[in-house]
Scaffold this active site. Structure first.
Site, PDB file in Angstrom:
ATOM      1  N   ASN A   9      48.179  73.501 147.389  1.00 54.60           N
ATOM      2  CA  ASN A   9      47.279  72.693 146.357  1.00 54.60           C
ATOM      3  C   ASN A   9      47.088  71.235 147.307  1.00 54.60           C
ATOM      4  O   ASN A   9      48.302  70.447 147.424  1.00 54.60           O
ATOM      5  CB  ASN A   9      48.126  72.201 145.178  1.00 54.60           C
ATOM      6  CG  ASN A   9      47.513  71.158 144.407  1.00 54.60           C
ATOM      7  OD1 ASN A   9      46.299  70.658 144.519  1.00 54.60           O
ATOM      8  ND2 ASN A   9      48.088  70.573 143.288  1.00 54.60           N
ATOM      9  N   TRP A  10      45.917  70.874 147.845  1.00 60.63           N
ATOM     10  CA  TRP A  10      45.712  70.070 148.591  1.00 60.63           C
ATOM     11  C   TRP A  10      45.639  68.580 148.020  1.00 60.63           C
ATOM     12  O   TRP A  10      45.449  67.662 148.614  1.00 60.63           O
ATOM     13  CB  TRP A  10      44.479  70.090 149.459  1.00 60.63           C
ATOM     14  CG  TRP A  10      44.455  71.305 150.435  1.00 60.63           C
ATOM     15  CD1 TRP A  10      45.828  72.409 150.673  1.00 60.63           C
ATOM     16  CD2 TRP A  10      43.700  71.877 151.504  1.00 60.63           C
ATOM     17  NE1 TRP A  10      45.324  73.214 151.422  1.00 60.63           N
ATOM     18  CE2 TRP A  10      44.126  72.980 152.377  1.00 60.63           C
ATOM     19  CE3 TRP A  10      42.308  71.523 151.977  1.00 60.63           C
ATOM     20  CZ2 TRP A  10      43.647  73.461 153.221  1.00 60.63           C
ATOM     21  CZ3 TRP A  10      42.006  72.100 152.937  1.00 60.63           C
ATOM     22  CH2 TRP A  10      42.474  73.020 153.583  1.00 60.63           C
ATOM     23  N   LYS A  11      45.358  68.498 146.790  1.00 64.02           N
ATOM     24  CA  LYS A  11      45.414  67.578 145.721  1.00 64.02           C
ATOM     25  C   LYS A  11      44.099  66.680 146.669  1.00 64.02           C
ATOM     26  O   LYS A  11      43.244  67.172 146.747  1.00 64.02           O
ATOM     27  CB  LYS A  11      46.795  66.708 145.727  1.00 64.02           C
ATOM     28  CG  LYS A  11      47.781  67.762 145.353  1.00 64.02           C
ATOM     29  CD  LYS A  11      49.118  66.852 145.188  1.00 64.02           C
ATOM     30  CE  LYS A  11      50.168  67.922 144.607  1.00 64.02           C
ATOM     31  NZ  LYS A  11      51.342  67.119 144.241  1.00 64.02           N
ATOM     32  N   HIS A  95      47.914  71.063 135.940  1.00 60.38           N
ATOM     33  CA  HIS A  95      48.893  70.318 136.742  1.00 60.38           C
ATOM     34  C   HIS A  95      49.525  69.188 136.170  1.00 60.38           C
ATOM     35  O   HIS A  95      48.791  68.344 135.446  1.00 60.38           O
ATOM     36  CB  HIS A  95      48.366  70.109 137.985  1.00 60.38           C
ATOM     37  CG  HIS A  95      49.361  69.883 139.254  1.00 60.38           C
ATOM     38  ND1 HIS A  95      49.661  68.477 139.283  1.00 60.38           N
ATOM     39  CD2 HIS A  95      49.732  70.413 140.423  1.00 60.38           C
ATOM     40  CE1 HIS A  95      50.582  68.313 140.274  1.00 60.38           C
ATOM     41  NE2 HIS A  95      50.547  69.564 140.932  1.00 60.38           N
ATOM     42  N   GLU A  97      50.099  66.530 137.292  1.00 67.09           N
ATOM     43  CA  GLU A  97      49.082  65.204 137.511  1.00 67.09           C
ATOM     44  C   GLU A  97      47.909  64.957 136.864  1.00 67.09           C
ATOM     45  O   GLU A  97      47.561  63.985 136.153  1.00 67.09           O
ATOM     46  CB  GLU A  97      48.767  65.083 139.165  1.00 67.09           C
ATOM     47  CG  GLU A  97      49.976  64.837 139.883  1.00 67.09           C
ATOM     48  CD  GLU A  97      50.082  65.458 141.401  1.00 67.09           C
ATOM     49  OE1 GLU A  97      49.045  66.113 141.778  1.00 67.09           O
ATOM     50  OE2 GLU A  97      50.883  65.516 141.929  1.00 67.09           O
ATOM     51  N   GLU A 167      56.608  73.860 137.905  1.00 68.68           N
ATOM     52  CA  GLU A 167      56.714  72.755 138.762  1.00 68.68           C
ATOM     53  C   GLU A 167      57.586  71.611 137.861  1.00 68.68           C
ATOM     54  O   GLU A 167      56.864  70.842 137.174  1.00 68.68           O
ATOM     55  CB  GLU A 167      55.275  71.896 139.162  1.00 68.68           C
ATOM     56  CG  GLU A 167      54.713  73.272 139.974  1.00 68.68           C
ATOM     57  CD  GLU A 167      53.526  72.282 140.700  1.00 68.68           C
ATOM     58  OE1 GLU A 167      53.659  72.682 141.888  1.00 68.68           O
ATOM     59  OE2 GLU A 167      52.745  71.877 140.101  1.00 68.68           O
ATOM     60  N   GLY A 173      56.678  65.809 145.008  1.00 67.88           N
ATOM     61  CA  GLY A 173      56.326  64.723 145.959  1.00 67.88           C
ATOM     62  C   GLY A 173      57.657  63.859 146.164  1.00 67.88           C
ATOM     63  O   GLY A 173      57.366  62.839 146.668  1.00 67.88           O
ATOM     64  N   SER A 213      58.296  69.943 146.046  1.00 71.72           N
ATOM     65  CA  SER A 213      58.881  69.904 147.375  1.00 71.72           C
ATOM     66  C   SER A 213      59.475  71.076 147.952  1.00 71.72           C
ATOM     67  O   SER A 213      60.477  71.121 148.378  1.00 71.72           O
ATOM     68  CB  SER A 213      60.245  68.812 147.111  1.00 71.72           C
ATOM     69  OG  SER A 213      59.515  67.424 146.698  1.00 71.72           O
ATOM     70  N   GLY A 234      52.571  71.240 147.820  1.00 70.92           N
ATOM     71  CA  GLY A 234      51.682  69.963 147.922  1.00 70.92           C
ATOM     72  C   GLY A 234      51.566  69.617 149.108  1.00 70.92           C
ATOM     73  O   GLY A 234      51.099  69.969 150.128  1.00 70.92           O
ATOM     74  N   GLY A 235      52.602  68.622 149.500  1.00 70.67           N
ATOM     75  CA  GLY A 235      52.691  67.688 150.802  1.00 70.67           C
ATOM     76  C   GLY A 235      52.961  68.840 152.026  1.00 70.67           C
ATOM     77  O   GLY A 235      52.151  68.620 153.118  1.00 70.67           O
TER      78      GLY A 235
HETATM   79  P1  13P Z   1      54.803  68.724 146.655  1.00 66.15           P
HETATM   80  O1  13P Z   1      54.885  70.051 147.304  1.00 66.15           O
HETATM   81  O2  13P Z   1      54.135  67.602 147.558  1.00 66.15           O
HETATM   82  O3  13P Z   1      56.142  68.299 145.924  1.00 66.15           O
HETATM   83  O4  13P Z   1      53.875  68.800 145.454  1.00 66.15           O
HETATM   84  C1  13P Z   1      53.737  70.134 144.461  1.00 66.15           C
HETATM   85  C2  13P Z   1      52.750  70.257 143.649  1.00 66.15           C
HETATM   86  O5  13P Z   1      52.589  69.408 142.849  1.00 66.15           O
HETATM   87  C3  13P Z   1      51.999  71.416 143.883  1.00 66.15           C
HETATM   88  O6  13P Z   1      51.052  71.478 142.746  1.00 66.15           O
END
Ligand code: 13P
Length: 250
Positions: A9-11, A95, A97, A167, A173, A213, A234-235
């Protein structure tokens, strides 16, 4: 047997040029012949540029959100059919967010799941508790409520097309991953809820990803858990070497 699914997930990261570069690097480094599904979810603006690179490869394309209506006067929104038009096969829905910053609710998640399925998109439905809820012993109640609301009214056949992503919000994050044992407990709980609502066959078949994470150094232990069927990253999905190491988990 559930086929593992690793998704990036590149956000709100990556210009078109950066997205193309990352996808090219992933395609170069991806080992073939592994029995797992790989998915990238770039921002909307990069989908069209990335899509031709992925056709015929082992990497699928997904989006990060959609609107539940087929079309209309919804400034800034993206319709389900626009995502299939640009070559997406998956879409992330609910998600944390989106829930936290954009007012997503279990009811809107439910509508979006229906809209995605209506055009043949496979939803990745996200659930997870915040820290205060976990500390208060409410994690299962919260996730159970999100599942009940988000998945309301789905048939077993529809449920088979979904992926669930657990999640925990406090792990996103932060570098603060759930322990494999805690994640496994929640995944088993989620599967028990799927069993109760949709029956044994669906509960056995639906894949449940862990997100929060996930990194090259913790993916192996997480994926070793019996009810963890994938990762939503994510990251660590923003760089080819770290995402490839996660994809190539042992
Ligand atoms: P991180 O891997 O950066 O913690 O993000 C997880 C995430 O929200 C994937 O959708």
């Amino acid at each position: 047997m559930r086929k593992p699914i690793i998704a990036g997930n590149w956000k709100m990261y990556k210009t078109i040029g950066e997205a193309v570069e990352l996808v090219k690097a992933l395609l170069v480094g991806l080992e073939s012949g592994r029995d797992r599904e790989v998915l990238v979810c770039p921002p909307f603006t990069a989908l069209y540029a990335v899509r031709p690179l992925l056709v015929g490869t082992a990497i699928s394309l997904g989006a990060q959100d959609l609107h539940h209506e087929a079309q209309g006067a919804y400034t800034g929104a993206i319709a389900p059919g626009m995502l299939t038009d640009v070559g997406c096969s998956y879409v992330i829905i609910g998600h944390s967010e989106r829930r936290q910053y954009f007012g997503e609710t279990d009811a809107s998640v439910n509508k979006k799941i229906g809209a995605a399925l209506g055009v043949g998109l496979k939803p990745i439905v996200c659930v997870g508790e915040v820290k205060a809820e976990r500390d208060a012993g409410q994690a299962e109640a919260v996730v159970g409520g999100q599942l009940a609301g988000g998945l309301a009214g789905l048939s077993p056949e529809q449920m088979l097309k979904l992926v669930i992503a657990y999640e925990p919000v406090w792990a996103i994050g932060t570098g603060d991953t759930a322990t494999p044992a805690d994640a496994q407990m929640m995944h088993a709980f989620i599967r028990s809820r799927l069993h109760a609502q949709f029956g044994a066959e669906v509960a056995e078949a639906v894949r449940i990803q862990y997100g929060g994470s996930v990194k090259p150094d913790n993916v192996d232990e997480l994926m070793a858990q019996p009810d963890i069927d994938g990762a939503l990253v994510g990251g660590a999905a923003l760089k080819a070497d770290s995402f490839l190491r996660i994809v190539h988990f042992h």
